[in-house]
Design an enzyme around this catalytic site. Structure first.
Site, short mmCIF file in Angstrom:
data_model
loop_
_atom_site.label_atom_id
_atom_site.label_comp_id
_atom_site.label_asym_id
_atom_site.label_seq_id
_atom_site.Cartn_x
_atom_site.Cartn_y
_atom_site.Cartn_z
N ASP A 36 0.82 -1.21 0.00
CA ASP A 36 0.00 0.00 0.00
C ASP A 36 0.86 1.27 0.00
O ASP A 36 1.39 1.66 1.05
CB ASP A 36 -0.91 -0.03 1.25
CG ASP A 36 -1.78 1.20 1.36
OD1 ASP A 36 -2.32 1.45 2.45
OD2 ASP A 36 -1.91 1.91 0.35
N ASP A 220 -1.86 5.66 -5.01
CA ASP A 220 -2.20 4.80 -3.87
C ASP A 220 -2.59 3.39 -4.32
O ASP A 220 -3.73 3.12 -4.70
CB ASP A 220 -3.35 5.44 -3.10
CG ASP A 220 -3.68 4.66 -1.84
OD1 ASP A 220 -4.57 5.09 -1.09
OD2 ASP A 220 -3.04 3.61 -1.61
C1 LIG Z 1 -6.80 -1.08 3.84
C2 LIG Z 1 -6.79 0.16 3.03
C3 LIG Z 1 -5.66 0.80 2.49
C4 LIG Z 1 -6.17 1.90 1.80
C5 LIG Z 1 -5.41 2.91 0.99
N1 LIG Z 1 -4.22 3.39 1.58
N2 LIG Z 1 -7.51 1.90 1.94
C6 LIG Z 1 -8.45 2.85 1.37
N3 LIG Z 1 -7.90 0.82 2.69
#
Ligand SMILES: Cc1cc(CN)n(C)n1
Length: 328
Positions: A36, A220
């Protein structure tokens, strides 16, 4: 050193998330984690979790590793943009990705996670690839695995090559010249808030003229969709007959039979094209499909998530605080 791991989409036909294998401890315990770029905690499901919160995920067991060492008095707690949460304690542990090891990585052990995580059997946690300022460990924040291995990498970069409904790759320390077409177009990033935050130069819907306008976005990989300002989203779906801002979903939907226009984003003079087919996130009933482009709402920036990433090769260049895009 350089390392490469497969990035596998789940569920197969929706590309909701991409997971990659990470090896933890001695002997190695291999877990599949979501990589992430929008967060900076490395956390895993563990044997410290209540059974009610586990449904098929592989659990890291610190007691089964001769190299785990408790980081006494340290805890963590994180909440993501989609409202999902997790929290727990911390150990220092050997963490290896694609053959690249760091012997004393802060590994955050979950003792509690929210339903979104419990109900997702494909992921046993997250590996944050954002900037370490975002790390949530207290009383002393910890560095990401990428930050820790950076000095040992052949080049201070990682490359993201996600694919639609097929395994792609995360590469650390190198850029695979055979993975993309043309040249990589770089633009500076602002990492002051811990994100890979860039300014795109505009957009284009299908074959309509390019609209020069600054789009302030974060890259992201942990976000599934492409979240954009309302006006841009409206302009996109204006070219999709039968599409609507669906009252009950609070999101744009369209007839699955619709032919979706492509979406182009600008990076300087570079034009990144997302094929129309990539903008269908998936079917929600017999005839209705869910849009892969949605309104960013009251977020302070747009989010270039997986829907965009899977159409590009993206180079995250920590050495020169920039991000690069190339077609493939
Ligand atoms: C678990 C998770 C990671 C992210 C984005 N950084 N989101 C929106 N949800």
């Amino acid at each position: 050193s350089t390392g490469i791991v497969a990035a596998t989409p789940f569920p197969a036909e929706y590309d909701r998330e991409y997971v990659a294998p990470v090896s933890l401890g001695t002997p190695a315990q291999e877990l599949n984690l979501i990589f992430d770029t929008g967060s900076s905690d490395l956390w895993v499901f563990s044997t410290s979790m209540p059974a009610a919160q586990v449904a098929g995920q592989k659990l890291y067991n610190p007691s089964g590793s001769s190299t785990s060492a408790v980081l006494w008095g340290h805890t963590w707690s994180i909440q993501y943009g989609d409202g999902s949460r997790s929290s727990g304690t911390v150990v220092n542990e050997l963490v290896t990705i694609g053959g690249i090891s760091y012997a004393s990585q802060a590994l955050e052990i979950a003792n509690g996670v929210s339903a979104q995580f419990s109900q997702d059997p494909a992921s046993s946690g997250l590996l944050g690839l954002g900037f370490s300022i975002l790390n949530t460990v207290i009383p002393t924040s910890q560095k990401t695995w990428f930050d820790n291995v950076l000095p040992t990498l052949a080049a201070p970069v990682f490359t993201v090559d996600l694919k639609r409904a097929a395994p792609g790759t995360y590469t650390f320390g190198a850029i695979d010249a055979s993975s993309y077409a043309g040249k990589i177009e770089y633009t500076p990033i602002d990492n002051s808030n811990g994100f890979w935050r860039l300014q795109a130069s505009g957009y284009q819907v299908g074959t309509s003229p390019f609209q020069p306008t600054t789009i302030d976005a974060i890259a992201d990989t942990g976000t599934t969709l492409l979240m954009l300002p309302a006006a841009i989203v409206k302009a996109y779906y204006a070219q999709v007959p039968g599409s609507q801002l669906h009252a009950s979903y609070g999101a744009y939907t369209f007839p699955c039979s619709a032919k979706l226009p492509s979406f182009t984003f600008g990076i300087g003079r570079y034009r990144g094209v997302i094929p129309g087919a990539f903008v269908s996130y998936g079917r929600i009933d017999a005839t209705t499909c869910y849009g892969g482009i949605q309104d960013q709402g009251n977020l302070p920036f747009s989010i270039f998530g997986d829907i965009l990433m899977k159409a590009q090769v993206v180079v995250f260049d920590a050495g020169r605080t920039r991000i690069g895009f190339a077609a493939k």
